[in-house]
Write a protein that holds these residues in place. Structure first.
Motif, short mmCIF file in Angstrom:
data_model
loop_
_atom_site.label_atom_id
_atom_site.label_comp_id
_atom_site.label_asym_id
_atom_site.label_seq_id
_atom_site.Cartn_x
_atom_site.Cartn_y
_atom_site.Cartn_z
N GLN A 2 8.17 5.87 -18.05
CA GLN A 2 8.33 4.49 -18.52
C GLN A 2 9.53 3.83 -17.86
O GLN A 2 9.46 2.70 -17.39
CB GLN A 2 8.48 4.46 -20.04
CG GLN A 2 7.18 4.47 -20.81
CD GLN A 2 7.42 4.27 -22.29
OE1 GLN A 2 8.25 4.95 -22.89
NE2 GLN A 2 6.70 3.36 -22.89
N GLY A 59 9.19 1.06 -15.07
CA GLY A 59 9.77 -0.22 -15.45
C GLY A 59 10.77 -0.72 -14.42
O GLY A 59 10.80 -1.91 -14.08
N THR A 75 1.87 0.46 -13.52
CA THR A 75 1.43 -0.16 -14.78
C THR A 75 0.17 0.52 -15.31
O THR A 75 0.05 0.73 -16.52
CB THR A 75 1.17 -1.66 -14.56
OG1 THR A 75 2.36 -2.28 -14.07
CG2 THR A 75 0.77 -2.33 -15.87
N LEU A 118 1.17 3.79 -16.89
CA LEU A 118 1.93 3.52 -18.11
C LEU A 118 1.01 3.11 -19.25
O LEU A 118 1.21 3.52 -20.41
CB LEU A 118 2.97 2.43 -17.85
CG LEU A 118 4.17 2.84 -16.99
CD1 LEU A 118 4.97 1.60 -16.57
CD2 LEU A 118 5.05 3.80 -17.75
N THR A 171 0.53 5.01 -22.72
CA THR A 171 0.91 4.26 -23.92
C THR A 171 -0.17 4.31 -24.98
O THR A 171 0.10 4.48 -26.18
CB THR A 171 1.22 2.79 -23.55
OG1 THR A 171 2.32 2.76 -22.65
CG2 THR A 171 1.56 1.98 -24.80
N ALA A 181 8.54 -5.37 -17.58
CA ALA A 181 9.29 -4.25 -17.02
C ALA A 181 10.48 -3.90 -17.90
O ALA A 181 10.75 -2.72 -18.17
CB ALA A 181 9.76 -4.59 -15.61
N SER A 239 10.75 -4.43 -21.05
CA SER A 239 10.21 -3.83 -22.27
C SER A 239 9.89 -2.36 -22.06
O SER A 239 10.16 -1.52 -22.93
CB SER A 239 8.96 -4.59 -22.71
OG SER A 239 8.35 -3.96 -23.82
N LEU A 240 9.33 -2.02 -20.90
CA LEU A 240 9.01 -0.62 -20.59
C LEU A 240 10.28 0.23 -20.52
O LEU A 240 10.33 1.35 -21.05
CB LEU A 240 8.25 -0.53 -19.27
CG LEU A 240 6.84 -1.11 -19.25
CD1 LEU A 240 6.29 -1.12 -17.82
CD2 LEU A 240 5.91 -0.32 -20.15
N GLN A 284 11.63 0.77 -24.07
CA GLN A 284 10.84 1.76 -24.82
C GLN A 284 11.16 3.17 -24.36
O GLN A 284 11.25 4.10 -25.17
CB GLN A 284 9.35 1.47 -24.64
CG GLN A 284 8.88 0.18 -25.30
CD GLN A 284 7.44 -0.13 -24.98
OE1 GLN A 284 6.61 0.76 -24.79
NE2 GLN A 284 7.11 -1.41 -24.88
N GLY A 285 11.33 3.36 -23.05
CA GLY A 285 11.66 4.67 -22.53
C GLY A 285 13.01 5.16 -23.00
O GLY A 285 13.17 6.33 -23.40
#
Length: 219
Positions: free
Chosen positions: A76, A80, A129, A132, A136, A203, A205-206, A209-210
């Motif tokens: 992620q 990202g 993406t 991912l 997800t 990006a 946001s990814l 989250q990671g």
């Protein structure tokens, strides 16, 4: 209804990352010396090549992901960062110079495959993406249907969303001359930058989250 909602949540990021507003002007500049028939041949080749590349990567990418033992949170963050860099580069650079380098006379009908299909339509951002999105949504469907069917279902949804985006992009390339006349080149340029801002937000946001996943795993 949940499947339809999840499909839309998969479709939208792929639509953003494939960037039709940025692809059409480049496609027109690459094919301006060709006849209408030749331009449409290039559009067909680009769509087929991009579709095959994207689907193969979704299928094999997951296997490679597991073989290397890379954690989802790691991917992620890495994905990202790559997507963020690509978005920032596009925002700060007029056009897509890395795609249109070289004198026009060197371009031929193989331009439908390289660089139009890869890396313009299906490039690092689209590939990252896609993987991912698979990772997800997989946990939800694995919990519902088991590991085999769950992962297969999510992979099929990502592939379908990717192909549907390609169909829309193909239609836009097929009618690109009319589209530019209706919208205007300046408007399309503005739309491209707006799309890149949305891509940068995805990006970030990814990455967030990671980082959150890693922090939680350390507790």
């Amino acid at each position: 209804m949940d499947i339809l909602k999840d499909f839309l949540l998969i479709f939208v990021p792929l639509f953003v990352v494939m960037d039709p507003a940025g692809t059409i002007p480049v496609y027109l500049s690459m094919t301006e010396r060709y006849s209408e028939k030749q331009r449409r041949r290039i559009a067909k080749r680009a769509t087929v090549a991009a579709g095959l590349t994207g689907v193969v990567f979704v299928v094999l990418g997951q296997a490679i992901f597991k073989f290397l033992g890379v954690g989802f949170a790691d991917f992620q963050i890495a994905g990202g960062v790559i997507v963020l860099i690509l978005a920032i580069t596009d925002l700060l650079t007029p056009g897509k110079p890395s795609v249109v380098d070289g004198p026009p006379e060197e371009l031929d009908l193989t331009a439908g495959v390289v660089p139009l299909a890869v890396p313009l339509i299906v490039g690092p951002a689209t590939m990252a993406t896609s993987l991912l999105l698979v990772n997800t949504f997989s946990p939800k469907y694995v919990a519902m249907w088991g590991e085999g069917r769950g992962v297969l279902m999510v992979g099929a949804m990502v592939c379908l969303a990717l192909l549907l985006n390609l169909v829309l992009l193909f239609i836009a390339m097929w009618h690109s001359q009319l589209l530019v006349r209706l919208v205007g080149k300046n408007t399309m340029a503005v739309m491209n930058k707006i799309v890149m801002i949305l891509l940068a937000a995805i990006a970030v946001s990814l990455i967030r989250q990671g980082v959150v996943s890693i922090v939680h795993s350390m507790k």
